[in-house]
Scaffold this active site. Structure first.
Site, PDB file in Angstrom:
ATOM      1  N   SER A  66       0.858  -1.214  -0.036  1.00 13.03           N
ATOM      2  CA  SER A  66       0.197  -0.023   0.190  1.00 13.03           C
ATOM      3  C   SER A  66       0.752   1.297   0.150  1.00 13.03           C
ATOM      4  O   SER A  66       0.457   2.265  -0.340  1.00 13.03           O
ATOM      5  CB  SER A  66      -1.027   0.035   1.303  1.00 13.03           C
ATOM      6  OG  SER A  66      -0.284   0.048   2.258  1.00 13.03           O
ATOM      7  N   GLY A 123      -1.834  -4.322   1.257  1.00  9.32           N
ATOM      8  CA  GLY A 123      -1.909  -5.370   2.151  1.00  9.32           C
ATOM      9  C   GLY A 123      -1.056  -6.453   1.752  1.00  9.32           C
ATOM     10  O   GLY A 123      -1.076  -7.601   2.499  1.00  9.32           O
ATOM     11  N   ASN A 157       4.545  -5.656   5.227  1.00 11.60           N
ATOM     12  CA  ASN A 157       3.478  -6.671   5.688  1.00 11.60           C
ATOM     13  C   ASN A 157       4.150  -7.930   5.865  1.00 11.60           C
ATOM     14  O   ASN A 157       3.583  -9.061   5.891  1.00 11.60           O
ATOM     15  CB  ASN A 157       2.426  -6.683   4.605  1.00 11.60           C
ATOM     16  CG  ASN A 157       1.555  -5.393   4.494  1.00 11.60           C
ATOM     17  OD1 ASN A 157       1.372  -4.645   5.508  1.00 11.60           O
ATOM     18  ND2 ASN A 157       1.436  -4.842   3.180  1.00 11.60           N
ATOM     19  N   ASP A 189      -2.056   7.146   9.788  1.00 11.54           N
ATOM     20  CA  ASP A 189      -1.246   6.516  10.633  1.00 11.54           C
ATOM     21  C   ASP A 189       0.071   6.764  10.501  1.00 11.54           C
ATOM     22  O   ASP A 189       0.733   7.489   9.749  1.00 11.54           O
ATOM     23  CB  ASP A 189      -1.414   4.789  10.530  1.00 11.54           C
ATOM     24  CG  ASP A 189      -1.475   4.480   8.940  1.00 11.54           C
ATOM     25  OD1 ASP A 189      -0.693   5.129   8.296  1.00 11.54           O
ATOM     26  OD2 ASP A 189      -1.872   3.423   8.573  1.00 11.54           O
ATOM     27  N   HIS A 225       1.313   5.327   6.038  1.00 14.43           N
ATOM     28  CA  HIS A 225       0.739   5.790   4.882  1.00 14.43           C
ATOM     29  C   HIS A 225       0.674   7.260   4.580  1.00 14.43           C
ATOM     30  O   HIS A 225       0.351   8.183   5.528  1.00 14.43           O
ATOM     31  CB  HIS A 225      -0.904   5.165   4.619  1.00 14.43           C
ATOM     32  CG  HIS A 225      -0.783   3.774   4.820  1.00 14.43           C
ATOM     33  ND1 HIS A 225      -1.250   3.211   5.928  1.00 14.43           N
ATOM     34  CD2 HIS A 225      -0.730   2.637   3.883  1.00 14.43           C
ATOM     35  CE1 HIS A 225      -1.379   1.599   5.618  1.00 14.43           C
ATOM     36  NE2 HIS A 225      -0.949   1.485   4.331  1.00 14.43           N
TER      37      HIS A 225
END
Ligand SMILES: *[C@@H]1O[C@H](CO)[C@@H](O)[C@H](O)[C@H]1NC(C)=O
Ligand SMILES: *[C@@H]1O[C@H](CO)[C@@H](O)[C@H](O)[C@H]1NC(C)=O
Ligand SMILES: *[C@@H]1O[C@H](CO)[C@@H](O)[C@H](O)[C@H]1NC(C)=O
Ligand SMILES: *[C@@H]1O[C@H](CO)[C@@H](O)[C@H](O)[C@H]1NC(C)=O
Ligand SMILES: *[C@@H]1O[C@H](CO)[C@@H](O)[C@H](O)[C@H]1NC(C)=O
Ligand SMILES: *[C@@H]1O[C@H](CO)[C@@H](O)[C@H](O)[C@H]1NC(C)=O
Length: 280
Positions: free
Chosen positions: A42, A78, A110, A225, A228
């Protein structure tokens, strides 16, 4: 005289020589130019992590004239190196790429799973997941994908993951994740530039730019957050990747519209020292 008779004998040549100039196609996709395929998560993908954030891959196109190279942002939110593999996303890139294309692979956000404990808890990066798949290590997924692309005569950039907000805890602090090292290791084990595999220390370059931008600007550009980025910062992160390219040796840098001197400066900083064990 010889040339004249050649022209007379070859109406096609004569026609070609006198055909009007084609209009400029700079804003049209040109299938004959290299495509730069982006594989990632992402932080790179269209739409970023949602809620108005954006992935840096969306801004990379502005560093290349469309008549010189096209960017296909196949990053997907993701995903880890493992799930990108498992879902066939590297294969889709492999089946669409042509000789001379580039593939930029950047994962890590991730990829941290449960640390290995024993045969049943944690996956050790190699244990069987019963009935589903054989889990490999992070460098293995990168290397497997890279080999597919190299086989099709594309070149590969293994790029280290973007930082999380380095101002998160008050003062600037950036420590590369273990996946940065694994990305470097994968490039090194594949043979590096002599085999068409380049490493870009993207995390380091992006962190350097965020240091230069300062806490207020950077905090404001992590609206969701600490992972991102808002569009402004995603653009800076893309430019920091380009500076990293320019500071290396890969031929992709030759396609970049801007000179290195135009990139270096108060925001992006300058080239950073690299581990000379692996030429980049
Ligand atoms: C993100 O957007 C969704 C709906 O678009 C909303 O439900 C969610 O609360 C938002 N998350 C944050 C952290 O703003
Ligand atoms: C990228 O390539 C994939 C596979 O060919 C294609 O489905 C997708 O539409 C392309 N995306 C863009 C933005 O060109
Ligand atoms: C694996 O580790 C977990 C957590 O420590 C423990 O509960 C379990 O009994 C262990 N299993 C084996 C086969 O050792
Ligand atoms: C941040 O740096 C300043 C100046 O070096 C120092 O005084 C301060 O204690 C630091 N704050 C934190 C949270 O580390
Ligand atoms: C390169 O130049 C273009 C046009 O001048 C600009 O839009 C783009 O942001 C620049 N790219 C970088 C990486 O600085
Ligand atoms: C470069 O990386 C290798 C492999 O991790 C390590 O052994 C070596 O110490 C590093 N060299 C420097 C100068 O950091």
């Amino acid at each position: 005289m010889q040339l004249l008779s050649l022209l007379l004998l070859s109406p096609a040549l004569v026609k070609a020589a006198h055909s009007p100039r084609q209009p400029s196609c700079d804003n049209q996709p040109n299938p004959r130019v290299p495509t730069i395929w982006l594989a990632g998560d992402s932080t790179e993908a269209p739409g970023g992590g949602g809620n108005g954030t954006e992935g840096w891959g969306q801004y990379l196109q502005y560093s290349f004239l469309p008549s010189v190279a096209l960017v296909n942002n196949s990053a997907f939110a993701g995903r880890s190196a493992r799930t990108f593999t498992r879902e066939g996303r590297f294969d889709i890139i492999a089946s669409n790429l042509k000789e001379g294309d580039w593939v930029v692979i950047e994962f890590g956000h991730n990829d941290g799973g449960t640390p290995p404990v024993n045969a049943t808890v944690g996956d050790k990066g190699r244990a069987d997941c019963p009935g589903v798949e054989i889990v490999q290590t992070y460098p293995t997924y990168l290397q497997n994908a890279a080999r597919k692309f190299l086989e099709k005569k594309a070149k590969v950039v293994l790029s280290s993951m973007t930082p999380t907000n380095p101002w998160e805890f008050g003062n600037y602090s950036y420590k590369p994740s273990i996946f940065t090292y694994y990305t470097w290791l994968a490039a090194s084990e594949l043979g590096g530039p002599s085999k068409g595999v380049y490493f870009v220390s993207h995390g380091q370059y992006a962190a350097q730019a965020m240091k230069n931008l300062g806490k207020e600007t950077v905090d404001a550009n992590y609206p969701l957050d600490h992972t991102h980025t808002a569009p402004f910062l995603a653009d800076v992160v893309a430019q920091s990747f380009v500076l990293g390219l320019k500071c290396g040796t890969g031929g992709l840098q030759d396609l970049v519209v801007n000179a290195t001197s135009r990139l270096q400066g108060a925001v992006l900083g300058t080239c950073v020292a690299v581990n000379e064990t692996l030429p980049i």
